[in-house]
Design a protein around this motif. Structure first.
Motif, PDB file in Angstrom:
ATOM      1  N   ALA A   1       0.827  -1.200   0.000  1.00  0.00           N
ATOM      2  CA  ALA A   1       0.000   0.000   0.000  1.00  0.00           C
ATOM      3  C   ALA A   1       0.866   1.256   0.000  1.00  0.00           C
ATOM      4  CB  ALA A   1      -0.922  -0.010   1.217  1.00  0.00           C
ATOM      5  N   ASP A   2       2.161   1.098   0.293  1.00  0.00           N
ATOM      6  CA  ASP A   2       3.046   2.258   0.290  1.00  0.00           C
ATOM      7  C   ASP A   2       3.171   2.813  -1.118  1.00  0.00           C
ATOM      8  OD1 ASP A   2       3.612   2.066   2.998  1.00  0.00           O
ATOM      9  OD2 ASP A   2       5.352   0.776   2.673  1.00  0.00           O
ATOM     10  N   PRO A   3       3.112   4.136  -1.244  1.00  0.00           N
ATOM     11  CA  PRO A   3       3.329   4.714  -2.570  1.00  0.00           C
ATOM     12  C   PRO A   3       4.769   4.507  -2.984  1.00  0.00           C
ATOM     13  CG  PRO A   3       3.219   6.447  -0.909  1.00  0.00           C
ATOM     14  CD  PRO A   3       2.892   5.153  -0.219  1.00  0.00           C
ATOM     15  N   PRO A   4       5.042   4.465  -4.288  1.00  0.00           N
ATOM     16  CA  PRO A   4       6.420   4.249  -4.715  1.00  0.00           C
ATOM     17  C   PRO A   4       7.322   5.426  -4.346  1.00  0.00           C
ATOM     18  CG  PRO A   4       5.001   4.647  -6.611  1.00  0.00           C
ATOM     19  CD  PRO A   4       4.121   4.587  -5.404  1.00  0.00           C
ATOM     20  N   LEU A   5       8.597   5.127  -4.233  1.00  0.00           N
ATOM     21  CA  LEU A   5       9.622   6.145  -4.074  1.00  0.00           C
ATOM     22  C   LEU A   5      10.205   6.384  -5.455  1.00  0.00           C
ATOM     23  CD1 LEU A   5      11.571   7.923  -2.425  1.00  0.00           C
ATOM     24  CD2 LEU A   5      12.998   5.878  -2.124  1.00  0.00           C
ATOM     25  N   VAL A   6      10.226   7.641  -5.882  1.00  0.00           N
ATOM     26  CA  VAL A   6      10.757   8.003  -7.194  1.00  0.00           C
ATOM     27  C   VAL A   6      12.058   8.766  -6.985  1.00  0.00           C
ATOM     28  CG1 VAL A   6      10.317   9.218  -9.357  1.00  0.00           C
ATOM     29  CG2 VAL A   6       8.416   8.148  -8.124  1.00  0.00           C
ATOM     30  N   LEU A   7      13.136   8.257  -7.550  1.00  0.00           N
ATOM     31  CA  LEU A   7      14.440   8.895  -7.479  1.00  0.00           C
ATOM     32  C   LEU A   7      14.750   9.498  -8.841  1.00  0.00           C
ATOM     33  CD1 LEU A   7      16.388   6.089  -5.567  1.00  0.00           C
ATOM     34  CD2 LEU A   7      15.232   8.104  -4.610  1.00  0.00           C
ATOM     35  N   VAL A   8      14.845  10.822  -8.898  1.00  0.00           N
ATOM     36  CA  VAL A   8      15.101  11.536 -10.148  1.00  0.00           C
ATOM     37  C   VAL A   8      16.592  11.874 -10.188  1.00  0.00           C
ATOM     38  CG1 VAL A   8      14.448  13.490 -11.596  1.00  0.00           C
ATOM     39  CG2 VAL A   8      12.768  12.507 -10.020  1.00  0.00           C
ATOM     40  N   LEU A   9      17.307  11.299 -11.137  1.00  0.00           N
ATOM     41  CA  LEU A   9      18.749  11.486 -11.271  1.00  0.00           C
ATOM     42  C   LEU A   9      19.023  12.703 -12.148  1.00  0.00           C
ATOM     43  CD1 LEU A   9      19.344   7.738 -12.023  1.00  0.00           C
ATOM     44  CD2 LEU A   9      20.150   8.884  -9.972  1.00  0.00           C
ATOM     45  N   CYS A  10      19.600  13.750 -11.571  1.00  0.00           N
ATOM     46  CA  CYS A  10      19.890  14.982 -12.302  1.00  0.00           C
ATOM     47  C   CYS A  10      21.352  15.334 -12.139  1.00  0.00           C
ATOM     48  CB  CYS A  10      19.044  16.144 -11.763  1.00  0.00           C
ATOM     49  SG  CYS A  10      17.269  15.947 -11.988  1.00  0.00           S
ATOM     50  N   GLY A  11      21.945  15.906 -13.188  1.00  0.00           N
ATOM     51  CA  GLY A  11      23.323  16.346 -13.104  1.00  0.00           C
ATOM     52  C   GLY A  11      23.881  16.664 -14.468  1.00  0.00           C
ATOM     53  N   PRO A  12      25.113  17.148 -14.499  1.00  0.00           N
ATOM     54  CA  PRO A  12      25.750  17.490 -15.768  1.00  0.00           C
ATOM     55  C   PRO A  12      25.969  16.255 -16.644  1.00  0.00           C
ATOM     56  CG  PRO A  12      26.994  18.379 -13.905  1.00  0.00           C
ATOM     57  CD  PRO A  12      25.963  17.459 -13.350  1.00  0.00           C
ATOM     58  N   CYS A  13      26.177  16.486 -17.933  1.00  0.00           N
ATOM     59  CA  CYS A  13      26.540  15.394 -18.850  1.00  0.00           C
ATOM     60  C   CYS A  13      27.818  14.730 -18.347  1.00  0.00           C
ATOM     61  CB  CYS A  13      26.794  15.943 -20.258  1.00  0.00           C
ATOM     62  SG  CYS A  13      25.333  16.518 -21.101  1.00  0.00           S
ATOM     63  N   GLY A  14      27.825  13.410 -18.366  1.00  0.00           N
ATOM     64  CA  GLY A  14      29.031  12.676 -17.995  1.00  0.00           C
ATOM     65  C   GLY A  14      29.284  12.541 -16.513  1.00  0.00           C
ATOM     66  N   ALA A  15      28.356  12.992 -15.678  1.00  0.00           N
ATOM     67  CA  ALA A  15      28.565  12.918 -14.229  1.00  0.00           C
ATOM     68  C   ALA A  15      28.388  11.512 -13.683  1.00  0.00           C
ATOM     69  CB  ALA A  15      27.625  13.879 -13.497  1.00  0.00           C
ATOM     70  N   GLY A  16      27.672  10.671 -14.414  1.00  0.00           N
ATOM     71  CA  GLY A  16      27.440   9.306 -13.951  1.00  0.00           C
ATOM     72  C   GLY A  16      26.019   9.047 -13.504  1.00  0.00           C
ATOM     73  N   LYS A  17      25.053   9.804 -14.031  1.00  0.00           N
ATOM     74  CA  LYS A  17      23.643   9.606 -13.651  1.00  0.00           C
ATOM     75  C   LYS A  17      23.164   8.197 -14.020  1.00  0.00           C
ATOM     76  CE  LYS A  17      22.382  13.068 -16.166  1.00  0.00           C
ATOM     77  NZ  LYS A  17      23.731  13.430 -16.631  1.00  0.00           N
ATOM     78  N   SER A  18      23.389   7.806 -15.265  1.00  0.00           N
ATOM     79  CA  SER A  18      22.935   6.488 -15.720  1.00  0.00           C
ATOM     80  C   SER A  18      23.642   5.368 -14.971  1.00  0.00           C
ATOM     81  CB  SER A  18      23.158   6.344 -17.229  1.00  0.00           C
ATOM     82  OG  SER A  18      22.458   7.344 -17.934  1.00  0.00           O
ATOM     83  N   SER A  19      24.941   5.506 -14.757  1.00  0.00           N
ATOM     84  CA  SER A  19      25.688   4.488 -14.006  1.00  0.00           C
ATOM     85  C   SER A  19      25.210   4.407 -12.569  1.00  0.00           C
ATOM     86  CB  SER A  19      27.188   4.801 -14.046  1.00  0.00           C
ATOM     87  OG  SER A  19      27.681   4.660 -15.358  1.00  0.00           O
ATOM     88  N   THR A  20      24.921   5.559 -11.950  1.00  0.00           N
ATOM     89  CA  THR A  20      24.377   5.563 -10.590  1.00  0.00           C
ATOM     90  C   THR A  20      23.044   4.833 -10.557  1.00  0.00           C
ATOM     91  OG1 THR A  20      25.533   7.606 -10.021  1.00  0.00           O
ATOM     92  CG2 THR A  20      23.587   7.051  -8.698  1.00  0.00           C
ATOM     93  N   GLY A  21      22.184   5.113 -11.544  1.00  0.00           N
ATOM     94  CA  GLY A  21      20.905   4.406 -11.632  1.00  0.00           C
ATOM     95  C   GLY A  21      21.093   2.912 -11.779  1.00  0.00           C
ATOM     96  N   ASN A  22      22.020   2.502 -12.634  1.00  0.00           N
ATOM     97  CA  ASN A  22      22.289   1.075 -12.815  1.00  0.00           C
ATOM     98  C   ASN A  22      22.793   0.432 -11.532  1.00  0.00           C
ATOM     99  OD1 ASN A  22      21.487   1.135 -15.489  1.00  0.00           O
ATOM    100  ND2 ASN A  22      23.556   1.462 -16.264  1.00  0.00           N
ATOM    101  N   THR A  23      23.612   1.141 -10.778  1.00  0.00           N
ATOM    102  CA  THR A  23      24.105   0.620  -9.497  1.00  0.00           C
ATOM    103  C   THR A  23      22.940   0.440  -8.525  1.00  0.00           C
ATOM    104  OG1 THR A  23      26.275   1.633  -9.796  1.00  0.00           O
ATOM    105  CG2 THR A  23      25.625   1.089  -7.533  1.00  0.00           C
ATOM    106  N   LEU A  24      22.065   1.433  -8.436  1.00  0.00           N
ATOM    107  CA  LEU A  24      20.924   1.340  -7.530  1.00  0.00           C
ATOM    108  C   LEU A  24      19.968   0.219  -7.938  1.00  0.00           C
ATOM    109  CD1 LEU A  24      20.222   5.153  -7.050  1.00  0.00           C
ATOM    110  CD2 LEU A  24      21.177   3.570  -5.354  1.00  0.00           C
ATOM    111  N   LEU A  25      19.846  -0.013  -9.231  1.00  0.00           N
ATOM    112  CA  LEU A  25      18.951  -1.053  -9.735  1.00  0.00           C
ATOM    113  C   LEU A  25      19.591  -2.441  -9.726  1.00  0.00           C
ATOM    114  CD1 LEU A  25      17.643   0.959 -12.795  1.00  0.00           C
ATOM    115  CD2 LEU A  25      16.220   0.188 -10.869  1.00  0.00           C
ATOM    116  N   ALA A  26      20.913  -2.488  -9.579  1.00  0.00           N
ATOM    117  CA  ALA A  26      21.672  -3.741  -9.680  1.00  0.00           C
ATOM    118  C   ALA A  26      21.439  -4.411 -11.032  1.00  0.00           C
ATOM    119  CB  ALA A  26      21.325  -4.685  -8.525  1.00  0.00           C
TER     120      ALA A  26
END
Length: 181
Positions: A15-40
């Motif tokens: 019943a808990d609402p989802p937690l949404v993590l919005v990854l923001c930052g400069p190009c090349g900072a590692g947003k996508s890689s950080t997301g992949n790490t969190l998602l495993a």
């Protein structure tokens, strides 16, 4: 080692609402890689390139302790080929899609910065411009995530203390202490 928050066998619905993590930052900072790490998992395209790898918001989800966690990978804030207005419009579109699909979702903004670059005035200005997208609660809902922490020769606090008063002032407004990724 740490166990990833993934339940691929039986996605739990609560019943808990989802937690949404919005990854923001400069190009090349590692947003996508950080997301992949969190998602495993390798859900987001990530890598070094001469041009931005992420040009539109992308979404992926997992479950952690029975709660759905949705990640939103956003275009880079410093893409020279795209206007700030267009980048903000795309982030707004992506967040609005998730908000419409998941009323009551809890949102947090992960401000991703690379230690391989500099966390300086221009990076802080790009982050601060997100107030236009997220509104007055932006800072309280944001957390700084530092990537490439293996390059540090001091503590993260010491590294950031050397970034100057504008950076220190901005960081003091955020909802949590910097995290190393």
């Amino acid at each position: 080692g740490a166990q990833p928050c993934v339940s691929s066998m039986t996605p739990a619905r609560t019943a808990d609402p989802p937690l949404v993590l919005v990854l923001c930052g400069p190009c090349g900072a590692g947003k996508s890689s950080t997301g992949n790490t969190l998602l495993a998992s390798q859900s987001f395209a990530a890598g070094r390139a001469a041009r931005a790898v992420t040009t539109a918001c992308e979404f992926a989800s997992t479950h952690c302790s029975g709660r759905e966690v949705i990640l939103v990978d956003t275009p880079g804030l410093s893409d020279p080929e795209t206007s700030v207005e267009a980048i903000h419009a795309e982030i707004t579109r992506g967040v609005a899609l998730i908000a419409a699909e998941h009323p009551g979702a809890r949102f947090a903004i992960l401000l991703v910065a690379s230690i391989a670059a500099r966390v300086d005035g221009p990076v802080v200005e790009a982050f601060d411009s997100l107030r236009q997208v997220f509104g007055p609660r932006f800072a309280r809902s944001s957390l700084l995530v530092l990537t490439h922490a293996d390059l540090l020769t001091t503590s993260a606090s010491e590294y950031l203390a050397g970034s100057g008063p504008a950076v220190a002032d901005f960081l003091s407004q955020l909802g949590g202490a910097p995290r190393l990724g």
